[in-house]
Design an enzyme around this catalytic site. Structure first.
Site, PDB file in Angstrom:
ATOM      1  N   PHE A 122       0.849  -1.188   0.000  1.00 10.39           N
ATOM      2  CA  PHE A 122       0.000   0.000   0.000  1.00 10.39           C
ATOM      3  C   PHE A 122       0.886   1.241   0.000  1.00 10.39           C
ATOM      4  O   PHE A 122       1.772   1.372   0.854  1.00 10.39           O
ATOM      5  CB  PHE A 122      -0.882  -0.038   1.255  1.00 10.39           C
ATOM      6  N   LEU A 124       0.991   5.153   0.385  1.00 10.37           N
ATOM      7  CA  LEU A 124       0.375   6.427   0.764  1.00 10.37           C
ATOM      8  C   LEU A 124       1.450   7.444   1.135  1.00 10.37           C
ATOM      9  O   LEU A 124       1.481   8.553   0.598  1.00 10.37           O
ATOM     10  CB  LEU A 124      -0.585   6.191   1.955  1.00 10.37           C
ATOM     11  N   THR A 125       2.355   7.063   2.031  1.00  8.26           N
ATOM     12  CA  THR A 125       3.335   7.993   2.605  1.00  8.26           C
ATOM     13  C   THR A 125       4.308   8.523   1.566  1.00  8.26           C
ATOM     14  O   THR A 125       4.742   7.802   0.670  1.00  8.26           O
ATOM     15  CB  THR A 125       4.107   7.270   3.725  1.00  8.26           C
ATOM     16  N   ARG A 242      -5.470  -1.064  10.923  1.00  8.70           N
ATOM     17  CA  ARG A 242      -4.824  -0.723  12.200  1.00  8.70           C
ATOM     18  C   ARG A 242      -4.953  -1.836  13.251  1.00  8.70           C
ATOM     19  O   ARG A 242      -3.990  -2.052  14.004  1.00  8.70           O
ATOM     20  CB  ARG A 242      -5.336   0.634  12.710  1.00  8.70           C
ATOM     21  N   ARG A 267      16.503 -17.989  36.394  1.00 13.06           N
ATOM     22  CA  ARG A 267      17.655 -17.154  36.760  1.00 13.06           C
ATOM     23  C   ARG A 267      17.763 -17.066  38.296  1.00 13.06           C
ATOM     24  O   ARG A 267      16.821 -16.572  38.949  1.00 13.06           O
ATOM     25  CB  ARG A 267      17.485 -15.758  36.145  1.00 13.06           C
ATOM     26  N   GLU A 363       1.461   3.066  10.139  1.00 15.72           N
ATOM     27  CA  GLU A 363      -0.010   3.117   9.951  1.00 15.72           C
ATOM     28  C   GLU A 363      -0.628   4.198  10.844  1.00 15.72           C
ATOM     29  O   GLU A 363      -1.720   4.045  11.383  1.00 15.72           O
ATOM     30  CB  GLU A 363      -0.643   1.734  10.129  1.00 15.72           C
TER      31      GLU A 363
HETATM   32  N1  COS Z   1     -13.370   6.973   6.595  1.00 16.65           N
HETATM   33  C1  COS Z   1     -13.897   7.630   5.524  1.00 16.65           C
HETATM   34  N2  COS Z   1     -13.598   8.933   5.249  1.00 16.65           N
HETATM   35  C2  COS Z   1     -12.750   9.562   6.080  1.00 16.65           C
HETATM   36  C3  COS Z   1     -12.169   8.935   7.207  1.00 16.65           C
HETATM   37  C4  COS Z   1     -12.522   7.583   7.452  1.00 16.65           C
HETATM   38  N3  COS Z   1     -12.016   6.917   8.491  1.00 16.65           N
HETATM   39  N4  COS Z   1     -11.361   9.799   7.832  1.00 16.65           N
HETATM   40  C5  COS Z   1     -11.407  10.947   7.138  1.00 16.65           C
HETATM   41  N5  COS Z   1     -12.255  10.787   6.074  1.00 16.65           N
HETATM   42  C6  COS Z   1     -12.637  11.806   5.105  1.00 16.65           C
HETATM   43  C7  COS Z   1     -13.233  13.017   5.811  1.00 16.65           C
HETATM   44  O1  COS Z   1     -14.618  12.840   6.052  1.00 16.65           O
HETATM   45  C8  COS Z   1     -12.962  14.117   4.820  1.00 16.65           C
HETATM   46  O2  COS Z   1     -13.913  14.026   3.777  1.00 16.65           O
HETATM   47  P1  COS Z   1     -14.633  15.343   3.178  1.00 16.65           P
HETATM   48  O3  COS Z   1     -13.576  16.127   2.495  1.00 16.65           O
HETATM   49  O4  COS Z   1     -15.633  14.776   2.234  1.00 16.65           O
HETATM   50  O5  COS Z   1     -15.217  16.070   4.339  1.00 16.65           O
HETATM   51  C9  COS Z   1     -11.612  13.729   4.220  1.00 16.65           C
HETATM   52  O6  COS Z   1     -11.472  12.301   4.449  1.00 16.65           O
HETATM   53  C10 COS Z   1     -10.451  14.463   4.842  1.00 16.65           C
HETATM   54  O7  COS Z   1     -10.455  14.166   6.227  1.00 16.65           O
HETATM   55  P2  COS Z   1      -9.791  15.123   7.293  1.00 16.65           P
HETATM   56  O8  COS Z   1     -10.293  16.505   7.101  1.00 16.65           O
HETATM   57  O9  COS Z   1      -9.985  14.496   8.631  1.00 16.65           O
HETATM   58  O10 COS Z   1      -8.247  15.045   6.845  1.00 16.65           O
HETATM   59  P3  COS Z   1      -6.950  15.633   7.504  1.00 16.65           P
HETATM   60  O11 COS Z   1      -6.064  16.107   6.431  1.00 16.65           O
HETATM   61  O12 COS Z   1      -7.284  16.547   8.636  1.00 16.65           O
HETATM   62  O13 COS Z   1      -6.182  14.324   8.108  1.00 16.65           O
HETATM   63  C11 COS Z   1      -5.669  12.345   9.294  1.00 16.65           C
HETATM   64  C12 COS Z   1      -6.730  13.235   8.657  1.00 16.65           C
HETATM   65  C13 COS Z   1      -4.652  13.082  10.137  1.00 16.65           C
HETATM   66  C14 COS Z   1      -6.480  11.405  10.184  1.00 16.65           C
HETATM   67  C15 COS Z   1      -4.965  11.558   8.177  1.00 16.65           C
HETATM   68  O14 COS Z   1      -4.118  12.395   7.429  1.00 16.65           O
HETATM   69  C16 COS Z   1      -4.168  10.369   8.695  1.00 16.65           C
HETATM   70  O15 COS Z   1      -4.747   9.323   8.978  1.00 16.65           O
HETATM   71  N6  COS Z   1      -2.840  10.536   8.782  1.00 16.65           N
HETATM   72  C17 COS Z   1      -1.973   9.447   9.127  1.00 16.65           C
HETATM   73  C18 COS Z   1      -1.663   8.700   7.899  1.00 16.65           C
HETATM   74  C19 COS Z   1      -1.133   7.357   8.198  1.00 16.65           C
HETATM   75  O16 COS Z   1      -1.680   6.606   8.987  1.00 16.65           O
HETATM   76  N7  COS Z   1      -0.059   7.028   7.530  1.00 16.65           N
HETATM   77  C20 COS Z   1       0.563   5.784   7.713  1.00 16.65           C
HETATM   78  C21 COS Z   1       1.073   5.293   6.431  1.00 16.65           C
HETATM   79  S1  COS Z   1      -0.005   4.296   5.587  1.00 16.65           S
HETATM   80  S2  COS Z   1       0.651   2.543   6.092  1.00 16.65           S
END
Ligand code: COS
Length: 380
Positions: A122, A124-125, A242, A267, A363
């Site tokens: 996956f 993303l980062t 997660r 021990r 994650e």
């Molecule tokens: N399920 C479905 N939709 C979701 C959701 C979820 N669990 N969480 C957020 N969304 C949606 C929100 O509803 C929002 O949608 P709208 O634009 O339609 O309103 C959109 O996604 C953006 O969400 P949000 O405003 O919360 O985004 P942010 O940029 O504030 O960031 C976090 C959210 C910090 C939670 C996110 O960036 C995150 O999870 N970061 C960590 C990433 C991570 O885990 N990386 C690890 C590498 S992957 S192995």
């Protein structure tokens, strides 16, 4: 504690426990030392069907859920958190296809991934988009019936060994997270490159790589969901994955605890086994309690995710937060119980401490888990 697992779940857990004890434990130190990927064990896991747990039956899987994936990951992680990751990271790579794939996409990709013939990852980062995943820069520009992907993803688990990648990229930079899309990218697509392989503190038997897209040509039919749904696909994926990190952390904690308990019984200091000392007894009592608490929350969170309960993202984050903090505490205390020997590589316990650390980071760091939980509390 009785977790009221079904007979099938107990049978699966016991099968994986046997594989972990007979096949993984004896080679865990070697793979950790060498930092190489355990292809021979991937074959064993594939033959046992471990890659297929979360894949629906119609696509060659067992049609099981996040709870069964957690049981598999926990048992393998008791023996080695790094080797366990080959299975858990492939599930992470598959989740976007399971969540958002069309029947055609699932038919094309899931059977080989379920059989363990191919691994998934996956993406993303990015270098400047870690916790702030929404600030990703990798671009996906539509040209005819293809997308051209350009950018770099980092810290991709299974990156150097996977053949199928689920990738989140920006298709419309004006729209923020709503301008991102998800894609299935094959390693063989023109413009796809595996970059630097990371040299890590722990989970050294897993592959962690940079993935580079240089005008990488991805057919439009490989887009997952609609344009603009990429971030949502990523967040839904993380809600499901997660508990897998929690399971890895729990297995690491349990593995270190088992070693510490055995050591404390054998021990001898001051004329008695050190387990007779209250100082050691209290440490072991706390460790055992924390492990059961983490397991109880994890299994219940996994059941909530499988039932698609409201608020499952919150409990999923809670399970990862608690289990990974427990893993760090328990493994550190296990090293303490071993004393000077625990600090030495000749003994297995320091590896558990190194392997535990990443579970508080990837994650989503535990600070991000708290943010997810707090937002859920705020918004009801
Ligand atoms: N399920 C479905 N939709 C979701 C959701 C979820 N669990 N969480 C957020 N969304 C949606 C929100 O509803 C929002 O949608 P709208 O634009 O339609 O309103 C959109 O996604 C953006 O969400 P949000 O405003 O919360 O985004 P942010 O940029 O504030 O960031 C976090 C959210 C910090 C939670 C996110 O960036 C995150 O999870 N970061 C960590 C990433 C991570 O885990 N990386 C690890 C590498 S992957 S192995």
């Amino acid at each position: 504690m009785d977790y009221f697992l079904t007979e099938d779940q107990i049978a699966l857990r016991d099968l994986v426990r046997q594989i972990a004890d007979e096949k993984v434990r004896p080679v865990a130190a070697k793979y950790d030392r060498e930092g190489t990927f355990p292809w021979d064990l991937v074959k064993v896991f594939a033959e046992a069907g471990l890659f297929s747990s979360v894949v629906p039956e119609e696509y060659g899987g067992m049609g099981l859920g996040v709870l069964e994936l957690a049981l598999i990951t926990e048992e393998l992680s008791k023996a080695c958190g790094g080797i366990a990751l080959s299975v858990a990271a492939s599930a992470l790579g598959m989740f976007p296809i399971i969540i958002s794939g069309t029947d055609e996409q699932r038919k094309k990709y899931l059977p080989d991934l379920a059989a363990g013939k191919k691994l998934a990852a996956f993406c993303l980062t990015e270098p400047s988009a870690g916790s702030d995943a929404g600030s990703m820069k990798t671009r996906a520009v539509k040209k005819g019936d293809e997308y051209l992907l350009n950018g770099t993803k980092v810290f991709i688990t299974n990156g150097g060994v996977a053949e199928v990648f689920t990738v989140i990229a920006v298709s419309d930079p004006e729209r923020g997270t709503r301008g991102t899309s998800a894609f299935i990218v094959e390693k063989s697509f023109p413009g796809f490159k595996v970059g630097k392989e990371e040299d890590k503190m722990g989970i050294r038997a897993s592959s962690t790589s940079e993935i580079i897209f240089e005008d990488c040509r991805v057919p439009e039919k490989n887009r997952l969901g609609r344009e603009g749904e990429g971030f949502m696909v990523a967040m839904k994926t993380l809600d499901k994955s997660r508990p897998g990190v929690a399971a890895q952390a729990l297995g690491i904690a349990q593995g270190a605890f088992d070693l510490a308990l055995d050591y404390a019984k054998t021990r001898v200091q001051f004329g008695h086994p050190i387990i007779s000392l209250q100082a050691i007894q209290f440490m072991l009592a706390d460790m055992a309690t924390q492990i059961e608490a983490a397991r109880a929350l994890l299994y219940q969170a996994a059941r909530n995710v499988d039932a698609d309960c409201k608020g499952m993202g919150q409990v999923s984050a809670m399970s990862k937060l608690l289990a990974s903090d427990v893993a760090m505490k328990v493994t550190t205390d296990a090293v303490q119980i071993f004393g000077g020997y625990g600090y030495m590589r000749d003994y297995p316990v320091e590896k558990y401490m190194r392997d535990a650390k990443i579970t508080q980071i990837y994650e989503g760091t535990n600070q991000i888990q708290r943010l997810v939980i707090a937002r859920s509390l705020l918004h009801g």
